[in-house]
Design a protein around this motif. Structure first.
Motif, PDB file in Angstrom:
ATOM      1  N   UNK A  93       0.902  -1.144   0.064  1.00 47.48           N
ATOM      2  CA  UNK A  93       0.078   0.046   0.054  1.00 47.48           C
ATOM      3  C   UNK A  93       0.799   1.131  -0.110  1.00 47.48           C
ATOM      4  N   UNK A  94       0.204   2.418  -0.598  1.00 45.75           N
ATOM      5  CA  UNK A  94       1.004   3.642  -0.280  1.00 45.75           C
ATOM      6  C   UNK A  94       0.068   4.864   0.522  1.00 45.75           C
ATOM      7  N   UNK A  95       0.869   5.253   1.536  1.00 46.35           N
ATOM      8  CA  UNK A  95       0.366   6.049   2.584  1.00 46.35           C
ATOM      9  C   UNK A  95       0.725   7.576   2.297  1.00 46.35           C
ATOM     10  N   UNK A  96       1.592   7.730   1.264  1.00 49.24           N
ATOM     11  CA  UNK A  96       2.094   9.110   1.071  1.00 49.24           C
ATOM     12  C   UNK A  96       1.176   9.834   0.393  1.00 49.24           C
ATOM     13  N   UNK A  97       1.519  11.036  -0.076  1.00 50.70           N
ATOM     14  CA  UNK A  97       2.797  11.560   0.161  1.00 50.70           C
ATOM     15  C   UNK A  97       3.141  12.052   1.697  1.00 50.70           C
ATOM     16  N   UNK A  98       4.411  12.328   2.012  1.00 49.35           N
ATOM     17  CA  UNK A  98       4.559  12.667   3.410  1.00 49.35           C
ATOM     18  C   UNK A  98       5.859  11.784   4.091  1.00 49.35           C
ATOM     19  N   UNK A  99       6.201  11.980   5.052  1.00 44.46           N
ATOM     20  CA  UNK A  99       7.113  11.145   5.993  1.00 44.46           C
ATOM     21  C   UNK A  99       6.581  10.190   6.990  1.00 44.46           C
ATOM     22  N   UNK A 100       6.179   8.989   6.912  1.00 42.92           N
ATOM     23  CA  UNK A 100       5.583   8.158   7.929  1.00 42.92           C
ATOM     24  C   UNK A 100       6.866   7.932   8.856  1.00 42.92           C
ATOM     25  N   UNK A 101       6.587   7.639  10.135  1.00 42.99           N
ATOM     26  CA  UNK A 101       7.500   7.627  10.990  1.00 42.99           C
ATOM     27  C   UNK A 101       7.244   6.223  11.775  1.00 42.99           C
ATOM     28  N   UNK A 102       6.900   6.421  13.138  1.00 45.63           N
ATOM     29  CA  UNK A 102       6.428   5.153  13.929  1.00 45.63           C
ATOM     30  C   UNK A 102       4.995   4.669  13.333  1.00 45.63           C
ATOM     31  N   UNK A 103       4.778   3.402  13.694  1.00 48.88           N
ATOM     32  CA  UNK A 103       3.629   2.770  13.338  1.00 48.88           C
ATOM     33  C   UNK A 103       3.503   1.344  14.187  1.00 48.88           C
ATOM     34  N   UNK A 104       1.954   1.113  14.370  1.00 51.08           N
ATOM     35  CA  UNK A 104       1.727  -0.106  15.236  1.00 51.08           C
ATOM     36  C   UNK A 104       0.697  -0.810  14.580  1.00 51.08           C
ATOM     37  N   UNK A 105       0.662  -2.164  14.468  1.00 46.52           N
ATOM     38  CA  UNK A 105      -0.762  -3.112  14.014  1.00 46.52           C
ATOM     39  C   UNK A 105      -1.416  -3.176  15.377  1.00 46.52           C
ATOM     40  N   UNK A 106      -2.759  -2.838  14.940  1.00 46.16           N
ATOM     41  CA  UNK A 106      -3.773  -2.994  15.830  1.00 46.16           C
ATOM     42  C   UNK A 106      -4.856  -3.928  15.184  1.00 46.16           C
ATOM     43  N   UNK A 107      -4.926  -5.199  15.217  1.00 47.83           N
ATOM     44  CA  UNK A 107      -5.961  -5.944  14.536  1.00 47.83           C
ATOM     45  C   UNK A 107      -5.573  -5.841  13.138  1.00 47.83           C
ATOM     46  N   UNK A 108      -6.552  -5.576  11.994  1.00 48.76           N
ATOM     47  CA  UNK A 108      -6.508  -5.386  10.842  1.00 48.76           C
ATOM     48  C   UNK A 108      -6.048  -3.770  10.473  1.00 48.76           C
ATOM     49  N   UNK A 109      -5.788  -2.973  11.444  1.00 50.43           N
ATOM     50  CA  UNK A 109      -5.321  -1.789  10.981  1.00 50.43           C
ATOM     51  C   UNK A 109      -4.091  -1.537  11.523  1.00 50.43           C
ATOM     52  N   UNK A 110      -3.538  -0.692  10.556  1.00 47.02           N
ATOM     53  CA  UNK A 110      -2.177  -0.146  10.752  1.00 47.02           C
ATOM     54  C   UNK A 110      -2.495   1.252  11.204  1.00 47.02           C
ATOM     55  N   UNK A 111      -1.922   1.738  12.419  1.00 48.95           N
ATOM     56  CA  UNK A 111      -2.205   3.095  12.876  1.00 48.95           C
ATOM     57  C   UNK A 111      -0.608   3.822  12.541  1.00 48.95           C
ATOM     58  N   UNK A 112      -0.681   4.936  11.818  1.00 44.28           N
ATOM     59  CA  UNK A 112       0.502   5.545  11.516  1.00 44.28           C
ATOM     60  C   UNK A 112       0.793   6.892  12.148  1.00 44.28           C
ATOM     61  N   UNK A 113       2.042   7.171  12.460  1.00 41.87           N
ATOM     62  CA  UNK A 113       2.485   8.476  12.790  1.00 41.87           C
ATOM     63  C   UNK A 113       3.070   9.179  11.584  1.00 41.87           C
ATOM     64  N   UNK A 114       2.177  10.037  10.862  1.00 43.71           N
ATOM     65  CA  UNK A 114       2.854  10.809   9.574  1.00 43.71           C
ATOM     66  C   UNK A 114       3.265  11.965   9.960  1.00 43.71           C
ATOM     67  N   UNK A 115       4.550  12.386   9.798  1.00 41.75           N
ATOM     68  CA  UNK A 115       5.152  13.614  10.229  1.00 41.75           C
ATOM     69  C   UNK A 115       4.681  14.799   9.487  1.00 41.75           C
ATOM     70  N   UNK A 116       3.874  14.502   8.380  1.00 40.41           N
ATOM     71  CA  UNK A 116       3.314  15.828   7.811  1.00 40.41           C
ATOM     72  C   UNK A 116       1.804  15.700   7.580  1.00 40.41           C
ATOM     73  N   UNK A 117       1.100  14.602   7.693  1.00 35.42           N
ATOM     74  CA  UNK A 117      -0.447  14.350   7.796  1.00 35.42           C
ATOM     75  C   UNK A 117      -1.008  14.475   9.112  1.00 35.42           C
ATOM     76  N   UNK A 118      -0.280  13.940  10.084  1.00 35.46           N
ATOM     77  CA  UNK A 118      -1.065  13.654  11.440  1.00 35.46           C
ATOM     78  C   UNK A 118      -1.037  11.991  11.672  1.00 35.46           C
ATOM     79  N   UNK A 119      -1.953  11.845  12.452  1.00 33.62           N
ATOM     80  CA  UNK A 119      -2.318  10.341  12.872  1.00 33.62           C
ATOM     81  C   UNK A 119      -3.154   9.748  11.819  1.00 33.62           C
ATOM     82  N   UNK A 120      -2.626   8.567  11.199  1.00 31.96           N
ATOM     83  CA  UNK A 120      -3.351   8.009  10.166  1.00 31.96           C
ATOM     84  C   UNK A 120      -3.854   6.657  10.502  1.00 31.96           C
ATOM     85  N   UNK A 121      -4.598   5.987   9.889  1.00 30.93           N
ATOM     86  CA  UNK A 121      -4.962   4.576  10.016  1.00 30.93           C
ATOM     87  C   UNK A 121      -5.353   3.869   8.711  1.00 30.93           C
ATOM     88  N   UNK A 122      -4.493   2.778   8.291  1.00 29.02           N
ATOM     89  CA  UNK A 122      -4.647   2.019   7.216  1.00 29.02           C
ATOM     90  C   UNK A 122      -5.418   0.943   7.522  1.00 29.02           C
TER      91      UNK A 122
END
Length: 427
Positions: A159-188
C-alpha cells in the motif's frame, strides 16, 4: 578612497629625482621624516581594507545570524532556559560525557551480529511491526508499506500512504496506525486498503499536528502519540523525501521546546494534550497494565512516564548514554529504548549562545558526517526503569541510526531511520 589616501601621503617622485645639493639634503630629511608616515599610512590602509572586508562579511552574514534555516526561518535561535541547558549531555544535570556504559549496560558487540534484511529495497523504515501470522510490516520514508511473509525472505510493496514522511507505526488488529510527520495520525485498513486521517489537530488547544512522530495503541483502540515540535517537516528535493533529520537539527539549534504527548480517544475521535513543553518529543509506549504511558524527550536524553489516572508526569529514565529515539514495550513488561546516535558535546557547547546556534544551523547539515559518529544502542530497562540489558554496535559497522527495537519470539527487529534496510538479531 584608499587610493586617494595613498596618493596624499606618497612623496612626489619627480621632485625627489631632480633635486641635488642643499635641496637634496632637505629632501633627504623630508624623506626620513616621511618614512614613519608612510609606514603608518600602509598600516592604516591595511586596517581599512580589513574593516571593509569585515563590514562586507557582516552584511553577507546578517541573514545567517538573524534567521534560522527553514522551517524556522522567521526568527533566530532563542535563548535556552537554564533548566534545559543544565540537562544536555555533559552539563551538570545531564548525561555523562563521555558516556558511562556499566552494569547491565556494559559495552558489548551484540548488535554487530545483526542480519540486514531487504538491503537496498526498504529505505528509512523507522519502525517495524509483526502481525499475528508472523508477517513483517515495514513502512519506508516515501510512504510505501512493505510486507514480508514468514519464510519467504522477500518484501513486496502493498500500500501507499504518502505523500509525506511516515515514522512510527503499530498494527492493531487489521488496522495499521501510522504517525505521519506531515499529515498527522493515520489509520490504514489492511483489509480494504483504505486510508483515513484520525487526527491532525489537538481539540483542546486547537494547535495543529505538524510533526507527528511515534505512537502506541491501547487495547481499546485509544492511541497515544507524540508531536515532536509545533514546526513542520522540510521536503528535500535533492533527496526526494521529507527530511526529518534536518527538521530535528533545526529544532535542536532553535531551542524550541514545543513537543507534546497526546491521546486520540477511539470512542469519540477527540484528541487531547497530556504533556507539552517537551524538547523534541519522540518515542511512545503504553505500559503493560495500561495505567501509564512513556514518552521520550530526545534533546534531554531521558524518558517521561505519565500516570493516566492523575495526569502527573515523572522522569522514568534519565541521563541515557546515547541519544534516544523510539521506545517499545517488551513482552516481560520492560521497555526497549533505541539509541539513534552517540552523545555529542555540541549541544552543551552551543546552548548558551543563541546567535552562534543560528549561524551554525546553516552549515550543520554539511558537517553532520564529521560531527555525528555512527553507532547503534539497544537499551533495555525493566518495568521500574532500571537498566536490564543492552546490545551495541558502538562503531556502527553493522547497524546505525537505530530508531526502534521490537522484541518478538526471542528476536529483536530493528528499525532504521537513515539506512536502506531493517535488521534482526537473536537475543
Amino acid at each position: 578612497a584608499l587610493r586617494a589616501l595613498e596618493a596624499k601621503i606618497r612623496p612626489p617622485g619627480a621632485i625627489l629625482a631632480c633635486c641635488s645639493g642643499h635641496r637634496a639634503g632637505i629632501n633627504s630629511d623630508r624623506a626620513r621624516r616621511l618614512k614613519p608616515d608612510r609606514k603608518q599610512a600602509q598600516q592604516t590602509t591595511a586596517m581599512l581594507k580589513l574593516a571593509a572586508a569585515a563590514a562586507a562579511a557582516a552584511l553577507l552574514a546578517v541573514p545567517y545570524a538573524t534567521r534560522l534555516p527553514y522551517p524556522y526561518d522567521d526568527a533566530a535561535a532563542q535563548p535556552v532556559a537554564d533548566a534545559f541547558r543544565r540537562r544536555v549531555a555533559g552539563a551538570e544535570d545531564g548525561s555523562a560525557f563521555p558516556p558511562a556504559f556499566e552494569g547491565a549496560w556494559a559495552p558489548n558487540d551484540r548488535l554487530t551480529k545483526a542480519a540486514r534484511l531487504f538491503e537496498g529495497q526498504v529505505k528509512g523504515s523507522e519502525s517495524v511491526a509483526t502481525l499475528e501470522d508472523g508477517t513483517l510490516v515495514m513502512l519506508d520514508r516515501e510512504g510505501w508499506v512493505f510486507l514480508s511473509k514468514p519464510g519467504t525472505g522477500k518484501a513486496s510493496k502493498q500500500w501507499y500512504v504518502g505523500p509525506g514522511r511516515p515514522l512510527g507505526f503499530h498494527a492493531h488488529g487489521d488496522k495499521l496506525v501510522i504517525a505521519c510527520s506531515t499529515k498527522g495520525l493515520l489509520e490504514l485498513d489492511m483489509a480494504t486498503g483504505k486510508l483515513r486521517v484520525l487526527s491532525n489537530m489537538a481539540d483542546d488547544t486547537r494547535v495543529p499536528l505538524n510533526y507527528v512522530n511515534d505512537l502506541d495503541v491501547a487495547k481499546n483502540g485509544d492511541v497515544y502519540f507524540s508531536s515532536s515540535t509545533a514546526r513542520g517537516v522540510v521536503y528535500a528535493p535533492r533527496k526526494g523525501f521529507h527530511d526529518t533529520m534536518h527538521s530535528y537539527l533545526m529544532n535542536l539549534f532553535s531551542g524550541d521546546a514545543t513537543g507534546r504527548l497526546l491521546k486520540y480517544e477511539a470512542a469519540t475521535g477527540r484528541t487531547t494534550t497530556l504533556v507539552d513543553g517537551l524538547w523534541y518529543a519522540n518515542g511512545v509506549a503504553v505500559a503493560r497494565d495500561e495505567k501509564s504511558v512513556l514518552v521520550v524527550e530526545t534533546n534531554q536524553n531521558r524518558v517521561h512516564r505519565v500516570d493516566l489516572a492523575t495526569g502527573i508526569s515523572e522522569i522514568f529514565v534519565d541521563k541515557l548514554p546515547a541519544v534516544p529515539d523510539g521506545v517499545t514495550r517488551a513482552p516481560d513488561g520492560g521497555f526497549w529504548i533505541a539509541g539513534v546516535v552517540p552523545l555529542s558535546p555540541l549541544p552543551r557547547l552551543l546552548a548558551p549562545y543563541p546567535r552562534l546556534r543560528t549561524l551554525v544551523a546553516h552549515v550543520v547539515g554539511h558537517l553532520l558526517p564529521l560531527l555525528a559518529k555512527p553507532g547503534a544502542f539497544a537499551l533495555k530497562v525493566d518495568a521500574a526503569g532500571a537498566p536490564a540489558d543492552a546490545l551495541y554496535d558502538l562503531k556502527g559497522a553493522r547497524v546505525r541510526t537505530l530508531s526502534a527495537v521490537v522484541e518478538t519470539d526471542g528476536k529483536l527487529w530493528l528499525g532504521n531511520l537513515g539506512g536502506d534496510f531493517v535488521s534482526v538479531v537473536d537475543l
